[in-house]
Motif scaffolding. Structure first.
Motif, mmCIF file in Angstrom:
data_model
loop_
_atom_site.group_PDB
_atom_site.id
_atom_site.type_symbol
_atom_site.label_atom_id
_atom_site.label_comp_id
_atom_site.label_asym_id
_atom_site.label_seq_id
_atom_site.Cartn_x
_atom_site.Cartn_y
_atom_site.Cartn_z
ATOM 1 N N GLY A 1 0.808 -1.207 0.000
ATOM 2 C CA GLY A 1 0.000 0.000 0.000
ATOM 3 C C GLY A 1 0.843 1.259 0.000
ATOM 4 O O GLY A 1 0.576 2.214 -0.732
ATOM 5 N N MET A 2 1.887 1.263 0.824
ATOM 6 C CA MET A 2 2.753 2.436 0.890
ATOM 7 C C MET A 2 3.582 2.577 -0.373
ATOM 8 O O MET A 2 3.725 3.662 -0.933
ATOM 9 C CB MET A 2 3.678 2.336 2.108
ATOM 10 C CG MET A 2 3.009 2.612 3.435
ATOM 11 S SD MET A 2 2.443 4.323 3.606
ATOM 12 C CE MET A 2 3.997 5.210 3.534
ATOM 13 N N VAL A 3 4.164 1.471 -0.825
ATOM 14 C CA VAL A 3 5.109 1.531 -1.939
ATOM 15 C C VAL A 3 4.401 1.767 -3.263
ATOM 16 O O VAL A 3 4.831 2.585 -4.081
ATOM 17 C CB VAL A 3 5.949 0.243 -1.992
ATOM 18 C CG1 VAL A 3 6.819 0.218 -3.243
ATOM 19 C CG2 VAL A 3 6.811 0.118 -0.744
ATOM 20 N N PHE A 4 3.296 1.056 -3.488
ATOM 21 C CA PHE A 4 2.684 1.073 -4.810
ATOM 22 C C PHE A 4 1.425 1.937 -4.909
ATOM 23 O O PHE A 4 1.119 2.436 -5.983
ATOM 24 C CB PHE A 4 2.338 -0.349 -5.251
ATOM 25 C CG PHE A 4 3.532 -1.247 -5.385
ATOM 26 C CD1 PHE A 4 4.530 -0.967 -6.305
ATOM 27 C CD2 PHE A 4 3.673 -2.364 -4.588
ATOM 28 C CE1 PHE A 4 5.640 -1.785 -6.433
ATOM 29 C CE2 PHE A 4 4.779 -3.198 -4.707
ATOM 30 C CZ PHE A 4 5.764 -2.905 -5.631
ATOM 31 N N MET A 5 0.701 2.094 -3.830
ATOM 32 C CA MET A 5 -0.585 2.790 -3.916
ATOM 33 C C MET A 5 -0.495 4.231 -3.434
ATOM 34 O O MET A 5 -0.802 5.162 -4.182
ATOM 35 C CB MET A 5 -1.646 2.019 -3.132
ATOM 36 C CG MET A 5 -1.881 0.622 -3.672
ATOM 37 S SD MET A 5 -3.003 -0.350 -2.644
ATOM 38 C CE MET A 5 -2.349 -1.996 -2.924
ATOM 39 N N LEU A 6 -0.089 4.422 -2.182
ATOM 40 C CA LEU A 6 -0.034 5.779 -1.658
ATOM 41 C C LEU A 6 0.983 6.619 -2.423
ATOM 42 O O LEU A 6 0.710 7.777 -2.774
ATOM 43 C CB LEU A 6 0.303 5.755 -0.163
ATOM 44 C CG LEU A 6 0.163 7.095 0.564
ATOM 45 C CD1 LEU A 6 -1.273 7.591 0.509
ATOM 46 C CD2 LEU A 6 0.626 6.974 2.012
ATOM 47 N N SER A 7 2.147 6.057 -2.708
ATOM 48 C CA SER A 7 3.159 6.824 -3.438
ATOM 49 C C SER A 7 2.695 7.139 -4.854
ATOM 50 O O SER A 7 2.931 8.244 -5.366
ATOM 51 C CB SER A 7 4.489 6.067 -3.466
ATOM 52 O OG SER A 7 4.357 4.828 -4.131
ATOM 53 N N THR A 8 2.013 6.188 -5.497
ATOM 54 C CA THR A 8 1.491 6.437 -6.845
ATOM 55 C C THR A 8 0.469 7.564 -6.830
ATOM 56 O O THR A 8 0.471 8.442 -7.703
ATOM 57 C CB THR A 8 0.854 5.159 -7.415
ATOM 58 O OG1 THR A 8 1.863 4.157 -7.559
ATOM 59 C CG2 THR A 8 0.215 5.417 -8.774
ATOM 60 N N LEU A 9 -0.406 7.558 -5.825
ATOM 61 C CA LEU A 9 -1.417 8.606 -5.731
ATOM 62 C C LEU A 9 -0.801 9.965 -5.407
ATOM 63 O O LEU A 9 -1.257 10.998 -5.912
ATOM 64 C CB LEU A 9 -2.461 8.228 -4.678
ATOM 65 C CG LEU A 9 -3.479 7.182 -5.130
ATOM 66 C CD1 LEU A 9 -4.254 6.631 -3.938
ATOM 67 C CD2 LEU A 9 -4.437 7.781 -6.161
ATOM 68 N N CYS A 10 0.241 9.976 -4.578
ATOM 69 C CA CYS A 10 0.912 11.245 -4.281
ATOM 70 C C CYS A 10 1.578 11.804 -5.535
ATOM 71 O O CYS A 10 1.509 13.013 -5.807
ATOM 72 C CB CYS A 10 1.934 11.054 -3.163
ATOM 73 S SG CYS A 10 1.212 10.855 -1.514
ATOM 74 N N ASP A 11 2.219 10.934 -6.307
ATOM 75 C CA ASP A 11 2.820 11.388 -7.562
ATOM 76 C C ASP A 11 1.748 11.891 -8.528
ATOM 77 O O ASP A 11 1.951 12.884 -9.243
ATOM 78 C CB ASP A 11 3.604 10.247 -8.214
ATOM 79 C CG ASP A 11 4.898 9.930 -7.487
ATOM 80 O OD1 ASP A 11 5.428 10.822 -6.794
ATOM 81 O OD2 ASP A 11 5.380 8.785 -7.608
ATOM 82 N N PHE A 12 0.605 11.212 -8.536
ATOM 83 C CA PHE A 12 -0.468 11.581 -9.452
ATOM 84 C C PHE A 12 -1.073 12.935 -9.089
ATOM 85 O O PHE A 12 -1.182 13.837 -9.933
ATOM 86 C CB PHE A 12 -1.546 10.492 -9.451
ATOM 87 C CG PHE A 12 -2.753 10.809 -10.291
ATOM 88 C CD1 PHE A 12 -2.627 11.291 -11.585
ATOM 89 C CD2 PHE A 12 -4.034 10.621 -9.782
ATOM 90 C CE1 PHE A 12 -3.745 11.581 -12.361
ATOM 91 C CE2 PHE A 12 -5.158 10.906 -10.543
ATOM 92 C CZ PHE A 12 -5.013 11.391 -11.835
ATOM 93 N N ILE A 13 -1.441 13.111 -7.824
ATOM 94 C CA ILE A 13 -2.116 14.358 -7.452
ATOM 95 C C ILE A 13 -1.183 15.554 -7.601
ATOM 96 O O ILE A 13 -1.617 16.659 -7.942
ATOM 97 C CB ILE A 13 -2.697 14.278 -6.021
ATOM 98 C CG1 ILE A 13 -3.755 15.378 -5.828
ATOM 99 C CG2 ILE A 13 -1.609 14.378 -4.956
ATOM 100 C CD1 ILE A 13 -4.560 15.236 -4.552
ATOM 101 N N THR A 14 0.118 15.340 -7.385
ATOM 102 C CA THR A 14 1.059 16.458 -7.501
ATOM 103 C C THR A 14 1.382 16.800 -8.952
ATOM 104 O O THR A 14 2.128 17.752 -9.211
ATOM 105 C CB THR A 14 2.366 16.161 -6.742
ATOM 106 O OG1 THR A 14 2.963 14.961 -7.251
ATOM 107 C CG2 THR A 14 2.101 16.000 -5.254
ATOM 108 N N SER A 15 0.815 16.051 -9.887
ATOM 109 C CA SER A 15 0.961 16.389 -11.307
ATOM 110 C C SER A 15 -0.207 17.228 -11.815
ATOM 111 O O SER A 15 -0.188 17.685 -12.963
ATOM 112 C CB SER A 15 1.060 15.108 -12.148
ATOM 113 O OG SER A 15 -0.197 14.436 -12.211
ATOM 114 N N LEU A 16 -1.209 17.448 -10.960
ATOM 115 C CA LEU A 16 -2.429 18.144 -11.370
ATOM 116 C C LEU A 16 -2.340 19.624 -11.011
ATOM 117 O O LEU A 16 -2.087 19.986 -9.860
ATOM 118 C CB LEU A 16 -3.644 17.509 -10.693
ATOM 119 C CG LEU A 16 -3.829 16.002 -10.950
ATOM 120 C CD1 LEU A 16 -5.009 15.468 -10.143
ATOM 121 C CD2 LEU A 16 -4.017 15.723 -12.434
#
Length: 431
Positions: A352-367
């Motif tokens: 969850g931390m490595v693949f999900m939360l980090s992916t979502l943090c990278d995604f939202i910070t691209s918006l």
């Protein structure tokens, strides 16, 4: 929340103090993560070099010398940006260890720790129990944010006894009061009440000192890891000696011990404490104060999901749900013995931390936001409905994101592998 940390003087105040220890860690993890995700760890070196070449030429340097000097400057910026990110992530990893150690102490001496829904609900917030009060914020990387980090981890000093006799200034002194009470009052038989109850222990692959995000390369392209392998680990709390080991790990990693005028946290003195890491980053910052435009994203300060445009709110809701689910799984680890605990941690929390939360943090910070900033994680507690499982609600939140935002296509498959907890009350965990 009380203004000051509870000084452990009896069993009741010990219970309050150990929960407050968990609260402290859960207050610092979001601000460190927020600042981490504001850093562009691999800036555009060509752009930096071109800009500085023109600057140096304008200042009168010959073109060849200007280009060479600009190349060196761009390399320095690249190293500092990457080092800053690696350093902050190294602290995040150890703060998560501290949360687990504090939870182990609570599980061994008091019973179940509270981990769900106790992350700060509003920012800025006061660091729990700090005297004098210290307001902490979700903010991008800056000299001011580093100063805030230094204050959090500072060894501090004991206040005058007539000023505030029952409370401590620094986190280290707070933990020392807990240790003093344990060693003076807790007997071997006191560990029998919760003996055998689940804790997070070493040797199960739960904790690793470094990962790819704690690695940076120096100017000579030599890999540098920011955490030392001997700086601490998980500890099963079953004795006063184990309690001392856990508390000393927390204090030494945060404030450090004195060695050659540096505060360190490992036996070989190869790793600096959180306090010293932040002091060093802050000391270097003036050299790059004019370069933050290259490696720091413009984030809002203390954002709330409700303040984002409607489409970005859908992403923020999902991120907060996953963030909350991490703590639900963590609390579940203290209710479930092996092998269920290992499955929850390794298939849930770790992935969850490595693949999900980090992916979502990278995604939202691209918006992008209408004001020119970028959206950022708000790290709010998400309230799941009792009408369906939390896992099914996470999947529904993903499906609610407008396709025009192009949400990461890898996430649905990742969500499918999450442990599906019908509650956090110790009911069976299915996969």
């Amino acid at each position: 929340m009380k203004r000051f940390l509870t000084l452990a003087k009896d069993q009741q105040s010990l219970a309050h103090a150990l929960q407050e220890a968990i609260d402290i860690e859960m207050s610092t993890i979001p601000i460190y993560l927020y600042t981490y995700y504001s850093i562009i760890r691999t800036p555009n070196q060509d752009q930096i070099q071109a800009d500085y070449t023109n600057k140096y030429i304008d200042e009168g340097l010959p073109a060849a010398i200007a280009a060479k000097t600009a190349l060196e400057k761009s390399a320095d910026v690249m190293v500092y940006a990457n080092k800053a990110g690696a350093t902050i992530m190294s602290v995040v990893i150890e703060e998560m260890l501290h949360m687990a150690l504090a939870s182990n102490l609570h599980r061994a001496l008091i019973g179940m720790p509270d981990l769900v829904g106790i992350s700060p609900t509003n920012w800025p917030t006061n660091l729990p129990g700090r005297f004098p009060e210290l307001s902490i914020s979700l903010a991008p990387f800056s000299a001011e944010q580093l100063e805030q980090f230094i204050q959090i981890e500072s060894p501090g000093g004991v206040p005058n006894s007539n000023e505030i006799p029952d409370h401590w200034v620094s986190i280290g002194q707070f933990y020392q009061s807990i240790l003093d009470y344990i060693e003076a009052n807790i007997k071997p038989e006191d560990y029998e009440k919760y003996a055998g109850q689940p804790q997070l222990g070493p040797g199960n692959g739960y904790y690793t000192h470094n990962n790819v995000d704690t690695l940076y390369y120096n100017k000579y392209h030599k890999p540098q890891f920011t955490n030392a392998d001997d700086s601490g680990d998980l500890v099963i709390i079953d004795s006063n000696a184990a309690a001392r080991k856990a508390i000393e790990t927390i204090v030494h990693q945060g404030e450090g011990t004195i060695a050659d005028d540096h505060t360190t946290d490992d036996k070989m003195h190869d790793e600096e404490s959180h306090y010293r890491k932040f002091v060093d980053l802050h000391a270097e910052f003036p050299n790059f104060a004019d370069d933050v435009k290259y490696f720091v994203k413009p984030f809002p300060v203390n954002p709330k999901t409700a303040g984002y445009p409607a489409d970005i709110q859908t992403v923020s809701n999902l991120l907060n749900a996953v963030y909350t689910y991490m703590y639900m799984m963590m609390e579940s680890c203290y209710r479930n013995p092996m092998p269920q605990q290992s499955e929850i941690f390794n298939f849930g929390i770790h992935k969850g931390m490595v693949f999900m939360l980090s992916t979502l943090c990278d995604f939202i910070t691209s918006l992008s936001l209408p004001d020119g900033n970028y959206a950022a994680p708000t790290f709010e507690n998400y309230e799941f409905s009792p009408e369906s499982t939390a896992k099914s609600q996470i999947i529904a939140l993903y499906n609610a994101i407008p396709s025009s935002l192009n949400p990461p296509s890898s996430l649905p498959g990742r969500f499918a592998t999450l442990p599906d907890m019908s509650s956090i009350a110790g009911e069976p965990v299915s996969f």
